[in-house]
Design a protein around this motif. Structure first.
Motif, PDB file in Angstrom:
ATOM      1  N   HIS A 178      51.390  18.206 -18.908  1.00  0.00           N
ATOM      2  CA  HIS A 178      52.672  18.780 -19.315  1.00  0.00           C
ATOM      3  C   HIS A 178      53.746  17.709 -19.517  1.00  0.00           C
ATOM      4  O   HIS A 178      54.582  17.817 -20.424  1.00  0.00           O
ATOM      5  CB  HIS A 178      53.120  19.794 -18.256  1.00  0.00           C
ATOM      6  N   PHE A 205      53.561  17.572 -25.297  1.00  0.00           N
ATOM      7  CA  PHE A 205      52.866  17.723 -26.573  1.00  0.00           C
ATOM      8  C   PHE A 205      53.366  18.923 -27.368  1.00  0.00           C
ATOM      9  O   PHE A 205      53.016  19.091 -28.534  1.00  0.00           O
ATOM     10  CB  PHE A 205      51.355  17.830 -26.328  1.00  0.00           C
ATOM     11  N   GLU A 206      54.172  19.782 -26.737  1.00  0.00           N
ATOM     12  CA  GLU A 206      54.758  20.880 -27.507  1.00  0.00           C
ATOM     13  C   GLU A 206      55.622  20.344 -28.645  1.00  0.00           C
ATOM     14  O   GLU A 206      55.806  21.004 -29.676  1.00  0.00           O
ATOM     15  CB  GLU A 206      55.576  21.816 -26.601  1.00  0.00           C
ATOM     16  N   LEU A 231      45.483  20.065 -29.574  1.00  0.00           N
ATOM     17  CA  LEU A 231      46.597  19.343 -28.952  1.00  0.00           C
ATOM     18  C   LEU A 231      46.540  19.592 -27.457  1.00  0.00           C
ATOM     19  O   LEU A 231      46.752  20.712 -27.000  1.00  0.00           O
ATOM     20  CB  LEU A 231      47.935  19.833 -29.514  1.00  0.00           C
ATOM     21  N   LYS A 232      46.222  18.542 -26.677  1.00  0.00           N
ATOM     22  CA  LYS A 232      46.085  18.753 -25.226  1.00  0.00           C
ATOM     23  C   LYS A 232      46.442  17.486 -24.460  1.00  0.00           C
ATOM     24  O   LYS A 232      45.974  16.390 -24.774  1.00  0.00           O
ATOM     25  CB  LYS A 232      44.671  19.191 -24.868  1.00  0.00           C
ATOM     26  N   LEU A 281      53.310  19.863 -31.451  1.00  0.00           N
ATOM     27  CA  LEU A 281      52.992  21.177 -32.014  1.00  0.00           C
ATOM     28  C   LEU A 281      54.051  21.588 -33.020  1.00  0.00           C
ATOM     29  O   LEU A 281      53.739  21.980 -34.156  1.00  0.00           O
ATOM     30  CB  LEU A 281      52.892  22.213 -30.889  1.00  0.00           C
ATOM     31  N   GLY A 311      50.638  27.486 -25.350  1.00  0.00           N
ATOM     32  CA  GLY A 311      50.308  26.286 -24.591  1.00  0.00           C
ATOM     33  C   GLY A 311      48.951  26.327 -23.946  1.00  0.00           C
ATOM     34  O   GLY A 311      48.529  25.360 -23.329  1.00  0.00           O
ATOM     35  N   LYS A 314      53.992   9.620 -28.957  1.00  0.00           N
ATOM     36  CA  LYS A 314      53.891  10.678 -29.963  1.00  0.00           C
ATOM     37  C   LYS A 314      54.510  10.249 -31.292  1.00  0.00           C
ATOM     38  O   LYS A 314      53.994  10.560 -32.364  1.00  0.00           O
ATOM     39  CB  LYS A 314      54.582  11.946 -29.457  1.00  0.00           C
ATOM     40  N   ASP A 333      46.720  25.134 -29.712  1.00  0.00           N
ATOM     41  CA  ASP A 333      47.836  24.782 -28.832  1.00  0.00           C
ATOM     42  C   ASP A 333      47.386  24.924 -27.381  1.00  0.00           C
ATOM     43  O   ASP A 333      47.374  26.006 -26.820  1.00  0.00           O
ATOM     44  CB  ASP A 333      49.016  25.713 -29.147  1.00  0.00           C
ATOM     45  N   CYS A 382      48.761  22.730 -24.994  1.00  0.00           N
ATOM     46  CA  CYS A 382      49.667  21.657 -24.567  1.00  0.00           C
ATOM     47  C   CYS A 382      50.114  21.757 -23.121  1.00  0.00           C
ATOM     48  O   CYS A 382      50.688  20.806 -22.595  1.00  0.00           O
ATOM     49  CB  CYS A 382      50.927  21.666 -25.435  1.00  0.00           C
TER      50      CYS A 382
END
Length: 469
Positions: A454, A458-459, A450-451, A462, A332, A431, A346, A348
């Motif tokens: 929280h 966005f995980e 990907l940012k 991923l 992340g 998303k 990553d 995220c």
């Protein structure tokens, strides 16, 4: 192993009333937890009332697990074991942690700042780990609940604890400082996060530096000399801070003639793109070649912060270089994931304007087509639209090939990118809408950032992109 602390001492530490016999009062706690599922024999359960769950309802189960005692803010009728009655279990948690910290024989390194707390924590822990037995904050356990739990994880086997300390309002750092009592305090930078409560960078500076009030006079302060707000700090408890700098110069106040050079700095910086960087780290009169395996120019600053702390705790330049070279990325946070089709960056975990620009800078170093998938940034206050437009424009100006903006606020990001002549700019409400078009937008071989904050989760993007054949 947790340092010896009896139930009676715990009751005294949190000003609670102990209900039980003398033998139960002398029972030694093997651990402390808020989650009843983590309770083992001789552990102490702190029953808290959350938004959805009341921990007091699990008290019978923890006694079945042979808990040493329970801390409760409710009077218990016929409990199956001893308990400590307090007015607030959340306050009791902090009070117990502060007492436990006071009986520990360890050096504590505290870390705060607007950006880079976690990556700096990992860097410092890796460096100190070459010489000492180190405990560090797990995950994001850096607030008024997480920090006490991290403190309880420090055992007699540890020499040093590296504790991340995160805040969002005034007064919080005073409370965290009373718990952590850092011997060395590192501040990474003063950026633009939590502006809803702290309003300005000066407000952020004031909130972060509250921790100085809780530190002993013989403690040390380590500051980023490249940050204008931090560079202006000349004395803390009548002692000069220790400064680190990426370029070996800067406007650092010495409290007398106005300027001084940083104690630790870097030269010969070579950017290796997504594979990190190399540089020479200067520590006083000594220097050492360092290979930083994590990507991003900001990682050089993190390494310098770690070098400064390592130097203060007696490490040699060679030990410092070894530790920096062994640091690993945290999921992340600028973690590189090669899926076979894409190279995913990553990042995220969270986002604000400063960290977003740093991530864009990292993406810009890729030697393939560059795609930024960015989402809403939260808690930016009344200027949130302007900040989003600024980030979008920045991505376009850095030559990012494809800019994908997801979320309500991200519409402003897309607008900023388009006005700055972004080559290929898209905006999606969520998303799912983006994923339905991802195959058309992304190309094999792309480097994809990907940012987002929280709360945008966005995980999930991923994981979806990792599964793309």
């Amino acid at each position: 192993m947790m340092k010896k602390m009896t139930c009676g001492e715990i009751a005294e530490a949190c000003n609670g009333v102990f209900y039980g016999n003398e033998q139960e009062k002398e029972r030694v706690a093997e651990g402390i937890a808020l989650d009843s599922r983590k309770i083992e024999k001789d552990w102490v359960f702190v029953a808290t009332v959350g938004e959805k769950v009341d921990g007091h309802s699990f008290i019978p189960q923890v006694f079945e697990k042979q808990a040493a005692c329970v801390v409760s803010e409710k009077k218990l009728e016929r409990p199956a074991g001893p308990y400590i009655y307090v007015e607030s279990t959340f306050q009791a948690l902090k009070d117990i942690a502060a007492y436990y910290r006071s009986i520990l024989d360890v050096k504590v390194v505290g870390i705060t700042g607007s950006v880079g707390k976690t990556s700096t924590k990992e860097m410092i822990a890796a460096v100190l780990g070459t010489k000492y037995r180190v405990q560090k904050t797990a995950g994001n356990f850096n607030n008024e609940v997480g920090l006490p739990l991290t403190v309880f994880s420090i055992g007699e086997e540890h020499d040093v604890a590296v504790l991340e300390m995160g805040i969002s309002d005034f007064g919080e750092m005073h409370r965290l400082g009373k718990i952590a009592k850092p011997d060395i305090m590192v501040i990474t930078n003063i950026g633009q996060c939590h502006l809803e409560n702290l309003k300005t960078r000066d407000g952020i500076l004031r909130a972060k530096t509250e921790v100085f009030d809780e530190m002993d006079d013989d403690s040390e302060v380590v500051l980023n000399g490249d940050d204008d707000k931090l560079a202006a700090i000349s004395l803390v408890h009548e002692k000069a801070p220790h400064f680190f700098s990426r370029n070996g110069s800067g406007d650092i106040s010495d409290g007398k003639e106005g300027k001084t050079l940083p104690e630790v700095y870097a030269t010969d910086i070579e950017n290796l793109g997504l594979y990190g960087s190399r540089c020479t780290v200067h520590i006083g009169p000594e220097s050492v070649a360092v290979r930083i395996p994590l990507p991003g120019e900001h990682m050089v600053l993190n390494a310098l912060a770690a070098a400064t702390v390592g130097h203060l705790l007696g490490l040699t330049p060679e030990e410092i270089a070894k530790g920096v070279g062994e640091v690993e990325a945290v999921g992340g946070r600028a973690h590189i994931v090669d899926t076979g089709r894409y190279t995913l960056i990553d990042d995220c975990y969270n986002a604000n304007p400063v960290s977003m620009k740093a991530a864009i800078d990292l993406l810009a170093t890729a030697n393939t087509r560059k795609t930024a998938v960015m989402g809403d940034m939260f808690e930016l206050g009344e200027n949130e639209n302007a900040f989003h437009r600024e980030v979008g424009a920045y991505a376009a100006e850095k030559g990012i090939d494809v800019i994908v903006c997801i979320g309500t606020l991200a519409a402003q990001m897309a607008e900023g990118a388009k006005k700055a002549w972004g080559k290929e700019v898209y905006h999606f409400a969520d998303k799912e809408a983006f994923l339905s078009h991802a195959d058309e937008i992304l190309k094999s071989g792309d480097a994809v950032l990907l940012k987002a904050s929280h709360g945008m989760h966005f995980e999930e993007l991923l994981e979806a992109l990792k599964q793309t054949p």
